[in-house]
Design an enzyme around this catalytic site. Structure first.
Site: not given
Ligand code: SF4
Ligand code: SF4
Lengths: 501, 424
Positions: A276, A411-412
């Site tokens: 991440d 992150g995502l």
């Protein structure tokens, strides 16, 4: 005369207050007008201390000036002794007190109080808060520390020097470092100034060596103790995993102990390596604060999180040399300034994606719509958190990982934003979802290069906002270098290919 | 003395109630602090303190989180080279002012604000202001006043600022109502509407929201104070011909009613005409205040000296909420201005000036249910088990008039409310 909007440091007598307020059994008699009593609120409101600072202000008025302000000072000192019965007293003047030249030192000595009275000369028109704190601590140590008696114990002992009132996370750093030292089997003789009485100061020399946590505060006192009593002191500031390891090595060397094999107790290394954290890699961060914290954070940011440090500065002129060296190493221009507007300008120019600074940079970042974490004094009430949150030691490294990463997108989330940038509720004007549903303004960098076509400007908007500033800059440089007057969509992608990572 | 009779009391009736005068350590801000609200009120004014790092630090600490895009106040910090005579202070001041006005050409009114250091070294800022004005007018007018801690206590800074504005006010022969003292814009608008309903329409507020709009004054001006700390301003306005209307201050339903009625009386308007105009807001105020009566009734209250609002507030809290003032401290007691409020005050010790350690001892001995004090004392007293209300909030919040009476009561009720809720 210097035009000043906001100041990073108060006057030197506020530094002196940070020392006496941290101590026990001390009192400060300050020759100052009534308005200077505002300084009490720094301690009682911002730091939420439950006691008034042990300070008596003479609060002379204009009508006293013709008469006997010296007598007023003596009365205040005598009354303060009677009321508070301190074990020792420091006396001095604030900026206005300095101008009326009443000589608090001589006046206090003439009172023949049955306690040590330590005079302070803090030149208000030259020096500032941190200098005042360091000078006051040094004067107190110099006046009270006694020579070493013959050693009896076998365990190595040390003093911890530096923690004081109004310091950034001093309270929690102290707890963390105490436990680290006790794990190493080192006994603590005295902690000062925080919690120390004049009697404690008098037995500083009993320890084998000194641990200096904040050079800005305890540097001169530690130098004195070394010269006077041959006590060595530590120089590594244990902020971050690597610095904490080096700190342990240095301490073990000072204590004559073997460095423990197993000492790593921080989650930071794994968190930084976990997938991440890929999104943290290369994020541009601007760092500004006191020298101790700015330098330490720059190292953590670069070595332990993988950020790119795009700006480094300090308001502590006394440590300008160290900060210049670190900046040179990072390949950025050092910023040594306490001019708020200059710092704001530098932040805008550096186009960071994260700002690490003081409460002042927090305000700048807020205005620019940039994420920010506070890493140094001066700070506000919210920077004295209720929970345990040191920045030193291994637990401090955990706290740093969290507080440096928390203001950023996850992150995502960041990738999704890139994909669905026109989504009505999930767009680049939205704040990170873990910060709650509030909307955060993300002001655009104003187009200062006239030659953007409407289409290129539109296309630029489609680029994820966290790299948009960089894309704009690169494209403009690209266009300028090639004498391109009007930036088209074509130019944008040409530049992208040219600069592509 | 009954409330309505207050309007007919002889002008000379001061209170001969004994006052405890203290002369020791004061724990109060200096007059510079007034800049915090004055610069929000006068929207095209800039306040340049000529002082030390301490002054700059005070402003920043008092202004707290109020860091605006770019504040309209700053400090020209005097440095060693200025004091040593290496730099000519007036040249330095010219340089700083020029630098400032280049950066902020939108500034119409620049105050040079004196501090303790500038006064001790006898830097004549009025002369500097006059000299500089010749260069900067008509774009920017430059005035000077003192906010120093050796001359002014907290709200007296506003008095000093408004006094400096008086000579710039236009002259009029018209009969007009001049209301002096900074209030929130919303309160001014409410007052303007109520006065219109009563039949007074020629109204000016000092300070005005913009530098070019300062109200007119003249021999037919009736002056009504909205803040009690304006002794010098009153003198300057009286010298321009204004007549001060004697009235209690407009805090609470009763205070506000008496304030409006006093103005009507001065304008020769029958009280019967006032009643319908103020009836509805007065009833709203009474209801809003009554909501806090359960919390505050019978509770004792102790005021440390701070804003000079202490006496009118004690009057409001005792008469409309049943609180029992034990000691009412004020930094400075202007009997002329506060006479009407003093006459409505119940028995309580009034103290003027301060000796903070002795006053703390009295406070601890009395164990009041609520203590009104400055920021430096509040948490330490809370830690000792006393409930406190920060006095500075009373100056920073809209508390005047009928519509704000409930909010004002709430400011005092909330600390007690907090205590009754907390179970930790
Ligand atoms: S009391 Fe005087 S020196 Fe202190 S902040 Fe106020 S004006 Fe400045
Ligand atoms: S309250 Fe009225 S009657 Fe009583 S002393 Fe004061 S002025 Fe006189």
């Amino acid at each position: 005369m210097q035009l000043t909007l906001w100041t990073y440091e108060g006057p030197p007598h506020v530094g002196a207050m940070r020392i006496v307020t941290a101590m026990r059994g001390m009192h400060y008699v300050l020759h100052a007008p009534q308005g200077d009593t505002y300084a009490d609120l720094l301690f009682t409101m911002i730091e939420r201390r439950s006691k008034r600072p042990p300070v008596t202000y003479t609060t002379f008025q204009a009508r006293d000036l013709g008469g006997d302000t010296a007598e007023l000072f003596q009365r205040a000192a005598r009354d303060a002794y009677e009321t508070f019965k301190p074990e020792a007293m420091i006396v001095g003047a604030s900026c206005t007190g300095e101008l009326i030249q009443d000589d608090p030192a001589g006046l206090a000595t003439a009172l023949n109080l049955p306690i040590p009275v330590i005079p302070l000369e803090l030149p208000s028109y030259q020096k500032k808060e941190n200098w005042g704190a360091a000078e006051t601590f040094y004067r107190i140590v110099r006046a009270l520390a006694q020579p070493k008696p013959p050693r009896s114990g076998t365990h190595p002992t040390c003093n911890i020097l530096g923690p004081c009132a109004l310091g950034f996370r001093h309270r929690d750093d102290l707890k963390e470092i105490k436990s680290l030292l006790s794990d190493l089997g080192i006994a603590i003789n005295v902690v000062a100034p925080e919690g120390a009485s004049p009697a404690d100061i008098s037995r500083l020399a009993d320890a084998d060596f000194n641990v200096v946590l904040y050079t800005e505060i305890a540097g001169p006192a530690a130098e004195f103790l070394k010269k006077q009593f041959g006590q060595n002191f530590s120089k590594t500031i244990p902020i971050g995993v690597n610095a904490t390891r080096e700190f342990i090595e240095e301490i073990c060397a000072l204590a004559g102990l073997a460095v423990p094999v197993e000492m790593d107790a921080s989650r930071l290394p794994w968190y930084s390596r976990s997938v991440d954290s890929t999104y943290l890699t290369g994020k541009r961060v601007f760092i500004f604060g006191d020298a101790t914290h700015a330098l330490a954070m720059a190292r953590v940011a670069r070595e332990e999180i993988g950020f790119t440090v795009c700006g480094l500065g300090t308001y502590t002129r006394e440590f300008a040399r160290e900060v210049r060296a670190a900046a040179a190493d990072l390949g950025v221009a050092p910023l040594i300034s306490d001019d708020y507007l200059e710092i704001e300008k530098a932040i805008i120019a550096a186009q960071p994606e994260l700002v690490l600074g003081t409460q002042m940079e927090r305000h700048i970042a807020k205005r620019l719509g940039l994420p920010c974490a506070v890493i140094s004094a001066p700070v506000h009430v919210q920077d004295f958190p209720a929970r345990f949150s040191p920045v030193m030691g291994f637990e401090g490294a955990n706290v740093l990982f969290d507080s440096l990463v928390h203001p950023l997108m996850m992150g995502l989330e960041e990738h999704l934003l890139g994909l669905f940038r026109d989504d009505f509720e999930f767009n680049d004007q939205a704040a990170p979802s873990h910060l709650g549903p509030s909307k955060q303004a993300q002001p655009e960098t104003p187009p200062d290069f006239a030659g953007w076509t409407v289409e290129a400007e539109k296309e630029l908007k489609k680029i994820p906002f966290f790299v948009r500033g960089k894309a704009r800059r690169n494209t403009e440089t690209f266009a300028r270098e090639r004498g391109i007057a009007s930036i088209s969509v074509e130019t944008l992608y040409d530049a992208k290919a040219h600069f592509g990572r | 003395m009954s409330a309505l009779n207050i309007l007919n009391r002889p002008a000379s009736a001061g209170c001969d109630r004994p006052v405890l005068r203290e002369r020791g350590q004061h724990e109060v801000f200096c007059g510079l602090t007034g800049i915090v609200w004055l610069h929000r009120k006068i929207q095209d004014a800039f306040f340049l303190i000529v002082g030390s790092r301490t002054c700059a630090h005070l402003m920043q600490s008092a202004a707290g989180v109020m860091i605006f895009a770019e504040p309209r106040f700053a400090t020209a910090i005097i440095e060693e080279r200025d004091l040593a005579g290496l730099a000519d202070m007036h040249d330095e001041l010219d340089r700083v002012v020029t630098q400032l006005l280049e950066r902020r050409p939108d500034i119409k009114l620049l105050f040079l604000v004196g501090s303790c250091p500038s006064e001790v070294i006898k830097l004549d800022l009025s002369r500097a202001a006059e000299r500089l004005s010749q260069k900067t007018l008509p774009q920017t007018r430059i005035l000077a006043y003192t906010g120093s801690g050796i001359e002014t206590t907290f709200t007296q800074g506003e008095d000093s600022c408004l006094t400096s504005l008086v000579p710039t006010m236009p002259t009029t022969q018209d009969k007009n109502l001049l209301i002096a003292g900074t209030m929130a814009d919303v309160v001014e608008d409410q007052f303007r509407a109520l006065f219109a309903a009563i039949g007074i329409t020629n109204i000016g507020f000092l300070p005005a929201r913009h530098a070019g709009e300062m109200p007119a004054v003249g021999p037919n001006t009736q002056l009504l104070l909205a803040q009690p700390f304006l002794g010098e301003t009153v003198k300057a306005l009286e010298a321009r011909g204004a007549t001060r209307i004697d009235a209690p201050f407009p805090f609470g339903a009763e205070g506000s009613e008496l304030w409006f009625r006093a103005a009507a009386k001065a304008f020769g308007i029958a009280q019967e005409r006032v009643t319908p105009a103020i009836e509805a807001p007065r009833e709203r105020a009474r209801r809003a205040v009554a909501r806090h009566r359960d919390t505050l009734d019978g509770k004792s209250i102790f005021f440390f000296p701070d804003s000079q609002l202490e006496i009118p507030l004690a009057r409001f809290l005792s008469r409309e909420l049943g609180m029992r003032p034990l000691e009412i401290g004020t930094p400075y007691l202007h009997r002329g201005i506060l006479g009407a409020d003093m006459d409505l005050l119940p028995d309580a010790l009034v103290s003027e000036g301060q000796d903070v350690d002795r006053q703390l001892a009295r406070c601890r001995a009395e164990k009041p249910d609520l203590t009104v004090c400055g920021l430096g004392l509040a948490n330490p007293l809370e830690a000792e088990g006393l409930r406190t209300k920060w006095s500075i909030e009373l100056v920073f919040s809209p508390v005047h008039g009928f519509e704000q009476a409930g909010d004002l009561a709430e400011l005092f009720a909330r600390p007690l409310e907090r205590t009754s809720r907390l179970r930790v």
